[in-house]
Write an enzyme that holds these catalytic residues in place. Structure first.
Site, mmCIF file in Angstrom:
data_model
loop_
_atom_site.group_PDB
_atom_site.id
_atom_site.type_symbol
_atom_site.label_atom_id
_atom_site.label_comp_id
_atom_site.label_asym_id
_atom_site.label_seq_id
_atom_site.Cartn_x
_atom_site.Cartn_y
_atom_site.Cartn_z
ATOM 1 N N ARG A 77 0.945 -1.205 -0.001
ATOM 2 C CA ARG A 77 -0.059 0.083 -0.019
ATOM 3 C C ARG A 77 1.120 1.148 -0.210
ATOM 4 O O ARG A 77 0.222 2.356 -0.051
ATOM 5 C CB ARG A 77 -1.022 -0.022 1.101
ATOM 6 C CG ARG A 77 -1.844 -0.957 1.376
ATOM 7 C CD ARG A 77 -2.633 -1.108 2.349
ATOM 8 N NE ARG A 77 -3.712 -0.090 2.543
ATOM 9 C CZ ARG A 77 -4.932 -0.158 1.978
ATOM 10 N NH1 ARG A 77 -5.242 -1.142 1.446
ATOM 11 N NH2 ARG A 77 -5.644 0.844 2.089
ATOM 12 N N GLY A 122 -5.463 8.148 4.069
ATOM 13 C CA GLY A 122 -6.431 9.049 3.423
ATOM 14 C C GLY A 122 -5.965 10.489 3.234
ATOM 15 O O GLY A 122 -4.738 10.750 3.239
ATOM 16 N N LYS A 131 -0.889 -0.294 -4.014
ATOM 17 C CA LYS A 131 -1.768 -1.235 -4.829
ATOM 18 C C LYS A 131 -3.442 -0.644 -4.730
ATOM 19 O O LYS A 131 -3.869 -0.586 -5.728
ATOM 20 C CB LYS A 131 -1.645 -2.474 -3.880
ATOM 21 C CG LYS A 131 -2.664 -3.778 -4.611
ATOM 22 C CD LYS A 131 -2.197 -4.910 -4.409
ATOM 23 C CE LYS A 131 -3.167 -5.976 -4.946
ATOM 24 N NZ LYS A 131 -2.590 -6.051 -6.307
ATOM 25 N N HIS A 165 -1.257 4.855 -38.077
ATOM 26 C CA HIS A 165 -1.629 6.180 -37.702
ATOM 27 C C HIS A 165 -0.878 7.238 -36.753
ATOM 28 O O HIS A 165 -1.328 7.856 -36.417
ATOM 29 C CB HIS A 165 -3.292 6.176 -37.279
ATOM 30 C CG HIS A 165 -3.937 5.673 -38.465
ATOM 31 N ND1 HIS A 165 -4.596 6.023 -39.448
ATOM 32 C CD2 HIS A 165 -4.608 4.150 -38.559
ATOM 33 C CE1 HIS A 165 -5.434 5.295 -39.894
ATOM 34 N NE2 HIS A 165 -5.163 4.106 -39.427
HETATM 35 C C1 F6R Z 1 -2.107 -2.629 -11.879
HETATM 36 C C2 F6R Z 1 -2.768 -2.571 -10.757
HETATM 37 C C3 F6R Z 1 -3.665 -1.402 -10.668
HETATM 38 C C4 F6R Z 1 -5.080 -1.621 -10.141
HETATM 39 C C5 F6R Z 1 -6.010 -0.605 -10.138
HETATM 40 C C6 F6R Z 1 -7.488 -0.911 -9.633
HETATM 41 O O1 F6R Z 1 -1.407 -3.902 -11.793
HETATM 42 O O2 F6R Z 1 -2.854 -3.439 -9.766
HETATM 43 O O3 F6R Z 1 -3.701 -0.536 -12.023
HETATM 44 O O4 F6R Z 1 -5.725 -2.454 -11.079
HETATM 45 O O5 F6R Z 1 -5.392 0.417 -9.067
HETATM 46 O O6 F6R Z 1 -7.396 -1.658 -8.414
HETATM 47 P P1 F6R Z 1 -8.674 -2.095 -8.220
HETATM 48 O O7 F6R Z 1 -8.892 -3.593 -9.027
HETATM 49 O O8 F6R Z 1 -8.339 -2.804 -6.617
HETATM 50 O O9 F6R Z 1 -9.904 -1.250 -7.989
#
Ligand code: F6R
Length: 608
Positions: free
Chosen positions: A29, A103, A603, A503
């Site tokens: 995170r 947050g 993540k 293109h």
């Molecule tokens: C790419 C990745 C991010 C998530 C995106 C959406 O490997 O992990 O692009 O896919 O942040 O996250 P979720 O699916 O948790 O909404």
């Protein structure tokens, strides 16, 4: 975006050491700084600094700390650069309060000015620090700690998951949640708080998901929750999750990303087994009968959404609109009752997808959430929920949750197309039986392609850019391949419909420029072959990912070929994702990067 953790009670080891383990499981995170605070008879002790958790531990030896309760934080900077001062936990003027926060406090400037005028001294540039000082003000004014917390959060605008220590009540960790995720791990003689379940899986698998507006505290023996001053009974909300503690460890793999790529046969098998086909069929009727179907998601989940869009339009002939969730405002005037939004989010917490789901519901649309995390915010706020069962995904780069999403979205679209007559029983049975075989075919693909992909990665590792081209349903898979490459290997990679390459993009192609083709749809063989030849004519290093049935025809067209098992396009989306994931992984490793900790990424994106 930032992981927070809290623990109250004895867990058979030093608190500092338990906090470190929990934080390491939340490192996906954010990992630009880290810190812990513990409290006991001697008051609050804070150890924090810039760097990854193990670096901060090496500097401050925080695993040696012990106490009655503690909090920890791993940061993805939003307000204030990564530095020792800006690392969490943040303390008040007296050192009696320590706060870890995930947050954004939108009104922190205004609060900081007010607090500074009242004599508070700020040390960091963060928005979080105002929380510690507000709480300090309220307890100084004589309010009991819980009331002080309630009054503190009443002043906050924005998103937060907060874990707070107050040295005068050292056996507890106070918490509050609005928008940012927060769960309680219920133990025997101890309780945890965390941004995500894997943090405490090594200690307990009993979980309470906290809801927006809830606040309270954990002690070693109790979990107390309130909302708007009224107690909330959470006993009935305790869930047992079947994720094993090993699921959140690397189990001998050098990286979570590789482990999770290899876990895909299992993730797909469990996702298939977990699908209630009666419910899928009910949902597919809702989809087929909706006035219009909107699909939204971010990043990798967006690519899964593009596949759903392709299938619902192409197989079921539905009126579909797919968009990146951060762009939801475009649709505000368009949405109305009768519309359906499919919101895809593995974490179920991505802020933009959550916002899109909320505004669609406010305007009368129904929302179907597709997620990997049961009871996460987006599914909880949706009308219908469909879950992948891929197990916890720790690596920042999504892999197994993507193919699991493809599996259930394809099943959903096939059911919708059968229902509205877009496809007949035969095609439907073919798609469904292929999906059932996906775990075995993915396993076979993994075994067959890994060494070859590694060899190709060794060539790609010195390149600055790459193109990923495809046509039809292979295009979102190419887009996902390019995203993975950018994300973990830092190779500039772009995906285009192969027809678009002429293109503009082809202008960059010269000797040795890597161009990766995913070949899924038989209908597009001729033009794709033409596009591959055009690239080859300019000296490109072309890589064709092909089902074996096309090898005889296309085998010589590409510089390199990665052969996959034969299947229909509906399953090739899943199968062809495997070599693309492995290519990104091995390119990253060969370039000397840690694919589990891509720079600047976290993540779960919980801030807009
Ligand atoms: C790419 C990745 C991010 C998530 C995106 C959406 O490997 O992990 O692009 O896919 O942040 O996250 P979720 O699916 O948790 O909404």
């Amino acid at each position: 975006m930032c992981g927070i953790v809290g623990v109250a009670g004895g867990i058979g080891e030093r608190l500092g050491s338990a906090l470190k383990k929990c934080l390491e499981r939340l490192e996906y995170r954010g990992y630009d700084s880290a810190g812990v605070a513990v409290t006991g008879a001697g008051g609050i002790i804070v150890r924090k600094g810039r760097g990854k958790i193990h670096e901060v531990e090496a500097r401050f030896n925080f695993t040696a700390l012990d106490g009655l309760s503690g909090i920890g934080h791993t940061r993805w900077a939003t307000h204030g650069k990564p530095s020792d001062e800006n690392a969490h936990p943040h303390v008040d003027c007296t050192g009696e309060v320590a706060v870890a926060h995930n947050g954004i406090i939108a009104n922190y400037r205004e609060l900081k000015e007010q607090l500074t005028a009242r004599g508070h001294r700020f040390i960091s540039d963060t928005d979080t620090e105002v929380i510690a000082h507000l709480f300090e003000d309220y307890v100084k004014a004589g309010l009991p700690a819980l009331v002080a917390l309630r009054e503190t959060i009443r002043r906050l605008k924005g998103s937060y998951a907060i874990a707070l220590l107050y040295s005068r009540e050292p056996d507890r960790v106070f918490f509050a949640r609005n928008v940012s995720p927060l769960v309680v791990g219920v133990g025997e003689g101890f309780n945890f708080l965390a941004s995500d379940i894997p943090a405490f899986l090594g200690y307990t698998n009993r979980v309470i998901t906290l809801h927006d507006g809830e606040y309270g505290y954990i002690t070693p023996s109790s979990v107390y929750v309130e909302k708007n001053g009224e107690p909330v009974n959470v006993e009935g909300r305790v869930r047992v999750v079947n994720w094993s503690p090993e699921a959140a460890s690397r189990e001998g793999y050098p990286h979570f990303m590789l482990k999770e790529i290899h876990e895909q046969p299992k993730a797909l098998r469990e996702t298939w087994a977990g699908l209630d086909m009666g419910y899928v069929s009910k949902l597919s009727r809702i989809i087929a009968e909706a006035r219009r179907v909107f699909i939204t998601a971010s990043g990798t989940s967006y690519h899964a959404g593009l596949v759903l869009d392709h299938l619902l339009a192409g197989l079921a002939g539905l009126d579909t609109h797919v968009f990146n969730s951060s762009e939801y405002r475009k649709y505000l005037r368009l949405v109305r009752e009768g519309d359906l939004l499919v919101a895809v989010s593995q974490s179920g917490e991505t802020i933009d997808t959550l916002m899109a789901a909320r505004v669609f519901r406010e305007r009368g649309a129904r929302v179907l959430a597709v997620s990997n995390v049961v009871d996460s915010t987006i599914p909880r706020e949706s009308d219908y929920q469909l879950y992948t069962s891929a197990g916890p995904e720790i690596s920042v780069a999504a892999t197994k949750t993507f193919t699991a999403q493809l599996m259930i979205l394809t099943a959903l679209a096939a059911n919708a197309a059968l229902y509205n007559g877009g496809i007949g029983k035969e095609t439907y049975s073919l798609i469904m039986s292929e999906l059932e075989q996906a775990p075995d075919l993915v396993n076979a693909t993994m075994i067959n392609v890994e060494a070859r992909v590694r060899h190709i990665a060794d060539k790609v590792k010195v390149k600055a850019s790459a193109y990923y081209l495809s046509r039809g349903i292979g295009l979102p898979i190419a887009m996902e391949g390019a995203l993975k490459m950018k994300e973990v290997a830092y190779v500039h990679a772009e995906a285009y419909p192969a027809g678009e390459s002429k293109h503009g993009p082809i202008a960059l192609v010269d000797q040795g420029f890597p161009v990766i083709f995913t070949v899924t749809d038989d209908d597009y063989l001729d033009p794709l072959e033409g596009n591959a030849m055009e690239m080859a004519a300019r000296g490109a290093y072309t890589i064709g990912i092909l089902p074996s049935k096309h090898y005889a025809r296309l085998g010589k067209v590409f510089t390199e070929v990665i052969q996959t098992p034969d299947a229909s396009p509906y399953l090739l989306t899943i199968i062809q994702s495997i070599p693309l994931q492995l290519l990104a992984y091995y390119t990253a490793v060969l370039r000397g990067y840690d694919p589990d900790k891509p720079r600047n990424l976290a993540k779960t994106v919980t801030v807009e």
